[in-house]
Design a protein around this motif. Structure first.
Motif, PDB file in Angstrom:
ATOM      1  N   UNK A  33      81.809  74.478  42.543  1.00 51.27           N
ATOM      2  CA  UNK A  33      83.082  75.160  42.246  1.00 51.27           C
ATOM      3  C   UNK A  33      83.977  75.186  43.475  1.00 51.27           C
ATOM      4  N   UNK A  34      83.950  74.072  44.214  1.00 48.06           N
ATOM      5  CA  UNK A  34      84.769  73.928  45.405  1.00 48.06           C
ATOM      6  C   UNK A  34      84.365  72.670  46.145  1.00 48.06           C
ATOM      7  N   UNK A  35      85.226  72.194  47.028  1.00 44.05           N
ATOM      8  CA  UNK A  35      84.937  70.990  47.803  1.00 44.05           C
ATOM      9  C   UNK A  35      84.260  71.380  49.110  1.00 44.05           C
ATOM     10  N   UNK A  36      83.000  71.815  49.008  1.00 41.90           N
ATOM     11  CA  UNK A  36      82.238  72.258  50.172  1.00 41.90           C
ATOM     12  C   UNK A  36      81.504  71.082  50.794  1.00 41.90           C
ATOM     13  N   UNK A  37      81.450  71.045  52.099  1.00 44.95           N
ATOM     14  CA  UNK A  37      80.570  70.106  52.782  1.00 44.95           C
ATOM     15  C   UNK A  37      79.137  70.597  52.641  1.00 44.95           C
ATOM     16  N   UNK A  38      78.167  69.765  52.970  1.00 45.92           N
ATOM     17  CA  UNK A  38      76.783  70.215  52.882  1.00 45.92           C
ATOM     18  C   UNK A  38      76.510  71.321  53.903  1.00 45.92           C
ATOM     19  N   UNK A  57      72.032  69.882  48.050  1.00 46.16           N
ATOM     20  CA  UNK A  57      73.459  69.835  47.791  1.00 46.16           C
ATOM     21  C   UNK A  57      73.973  68.452  48.132  1.00 46.16           C
ATOM     22  N   UNK A  58      74.988  67.996  47.379  1.00 46.60           N
ATOM     23  CA  UNK A  58      75.608  66.695  47.633  1.00 46.60           C
ATOM     24  C   UNK A  58      77.089  66.918  47.890  1.00 46.60           C
ATOM     25  N   UNK A  59      77.582  66.446  49.036  1.00 43.77           N
ATOM     26  CA  UNK A  59      78.985  66.605  49.381  1.00 43.77           C
ATOM     27  C   UNK A  59      79.851  65.523  48.774  1.00 43.77           C
ATOM     28  N   UNK A  60      81.156  65.730  48.790  1.00 45.75           N
ATOM     29  CA  UNK A  60      82.109  64.741  48.288  1.00 45.75           C
ATOM     30  C   UNK A  60      81.973  63.413  49.024  1.00 45.75           C
ATOM     31  N   UNK A  89      70.155  70.904  42.176  1.00 47.58           N
ATOM     32  CA  UNK A  89      71.084  70.154  43.021  1.00 47.58           C
ATOM     33  C   UNK A  89      72.499  70.663  42.786  1.00 47.58           C
ATOM     34  N   UNK A  90      73.155  71.120  43.840  1.00 53.22           N
ATOM     35  CA  UNK A  90      74.562  71.513  43.801  1.00 53.22           C
ATOM     36  C   UNK A  90      75.413  70.314  44.226  1.00 53.22           C
ATOM     37  N   UNK A  91      76.493  70.053  43.484  1.00 49.16           N
ATOM     38  CA  UNK A  91      77.372  68.916  43.789  1.00 49.16           C
ATOM     39  C   UNK A  91      78.780  69.428  44.070  1.00 49.16           C
ATOM     40  N   UNK A  92      79.367  68.969  45.169  1.00 48.22           N
ATOM     41  CA  UNK A  92      80.722  69.388  45.535  1.00 48.22           C
ATOM     42  C   UNK A  92      81.746  68.824  44.562  1.00 48.22           C
ATOM     43  N   UNK A  93      82.811  69.561  44.343  1.00 49.78           N
ATOM     44  CA  UNK A  93      83.916  69.100  43.503  1.00 49.78           C
ATOM     45  C   UNK A  93      85.015  68.500  44.363  1.00 49.78           C
TER      46      UNK A  93
END
Length: 324
Positions: A33-38, A57-60, A89-93
């Motif tokens: 729910x946001x463009x977070x870095x790892x 977690x996977x970053x953009x 696994x959390x994925x960045x938006x």
């Protein structure tokens, strides 16, 4: 029990149950729910007061973070039974629009990570069934949340299919087995959407809105459903039409270049250009030899042919890719 060697950054969260009490048999995909870095995602999970975490977690940019080792249960899906069995696994938006899109690099690395998790934990096949009975699950099935967002949700059949191909299992998911014999269009087809109502689910009785007509991509099908086709806008990963009636699809689009299609990047660093040519400025670069979706082609300076990324990030030289 091992961890993924795809990890680029580690920040172990105190929010976990050690060890997990069940064998890993599932994967649960979330969105940030946001463009977070790892690194930023790790910082979110670092305080014990947060009471939340994920395994990865996977970053953009396609980098992978680890926050809870696989031997331990993360606090991620609002369901202890699921999380004891799942690698989460959390994925960045890539944008914070209502559809919560993710970048091509993130999607490609997510698939790489799912393959790796399956291989190391002897998961022979990912089954996406559209509900919690399968072993590819989503947060919204266990809590009142929209996670993982419409964009990732619409890609679950594709994710399962790509993972299973690389696991050497070319059989389709349970949904796909039904769908291949049930409809005129296939997942991945570019069609003409004539306009009309769209729905949040394949059998919903109340429409969510009336999107405008235009070219669209079929991203999922549901056999025998009232609204059997899930569509997204063909030229943007940030516009989701939703589930629509078959009568609202006119036919496939002949765009002359056979797009969209998938490519694998072969260069270690490949510039993303703002237009089709080296005379355009750069808009970042691909540093991961992953799989990307091309939605348009053009000629331009500096390359035999240029391809437009579905993420909307820009154009890449197709000279440094291999078509899949």
């Amino acid at each position: 029990m091992s961890n993924s060697n795809l990890v680029n950054y580690t920040c172990i969260s105190p929010n976990s149950t050690n060890p997990r009490n069940k064998t890993i048999t599932k994967i649960t995909i979330h969105h940030m729910a946001g463009n977070l870095s790892v690194e930023s995602c790790g910082a979110v999970f670092a305080p014990s007061s947060r009471q939340a975490s994920s395994n990865y977690g996977v970053g953009t940019d396609g980098r992978v973070g680890m926050y809870v080792e696989e031997k331990n249960r993360s606090w991620c899906s609002s369901n202890a039974t699921n999380d004891h069995q799942a690698v989460t696994i959390e994925v960045a938006n890539s944008a914070t629009t209502s559809d919560w899109p993710v970048s091509d690099a993130a999607l490609a690395k997510l698939i790489d990570l799912c393959v790796d998790v399956c291989q190391r934990n002897s998961i022979e096949k990912l089954n996406y069934t559209g509900d919690a009975s399968g072993n590819l699950t989503m947060h919204k099935w266990f809590a009142a949340t929209a996670c993982p967002g419409p964009y990732l949700e619409s890609r679950f059949s594709y994710i399962a299919s790509e993972v299973n191909k690389r696991l050497g299992n070319t059989t389709t998911t349970d949904n796909d087995t039904q769908n291949e014999t049930s409809g005129e269009y296939s997942v991945g087809d570019i069609v003409t959407f004539k306009g009309g109502a769209h729905y949040k689910s394949a059998n919903a009785t109340t429409a969510s809105g009336t999107p405008v007509a235009g070219a669209a991509e079929v991203t999922a099908k549901s056999a025998g459903a009232s609204h059997p086709y899930h569509l997204i806008h063909a030229d943007s990963n940030s516009t989701v039409y939703g589930w629509v009636d078959a009568a609202n699809i006119e036919g496939t689009v002949d765009n002359g270049s056979n797009v969209p299609y998938l490519v694998r990047v072969t260069a270690s660093t490949l510039n993303i250009r703002k237009g089709a040519g080296t005379n355009y400025g750069t808009n970042g670069a691909i540093t991961d030899k992953g799989i990307y979706t091309i939605v348009d082609e053009s000629t331009g300076a500096g390359a035999t042919k240029w391809g437009k990324l579905k993420s909307g990030a820009g154009w890449i030289s197709l000279d440094y890719t291999t078509k899949i």
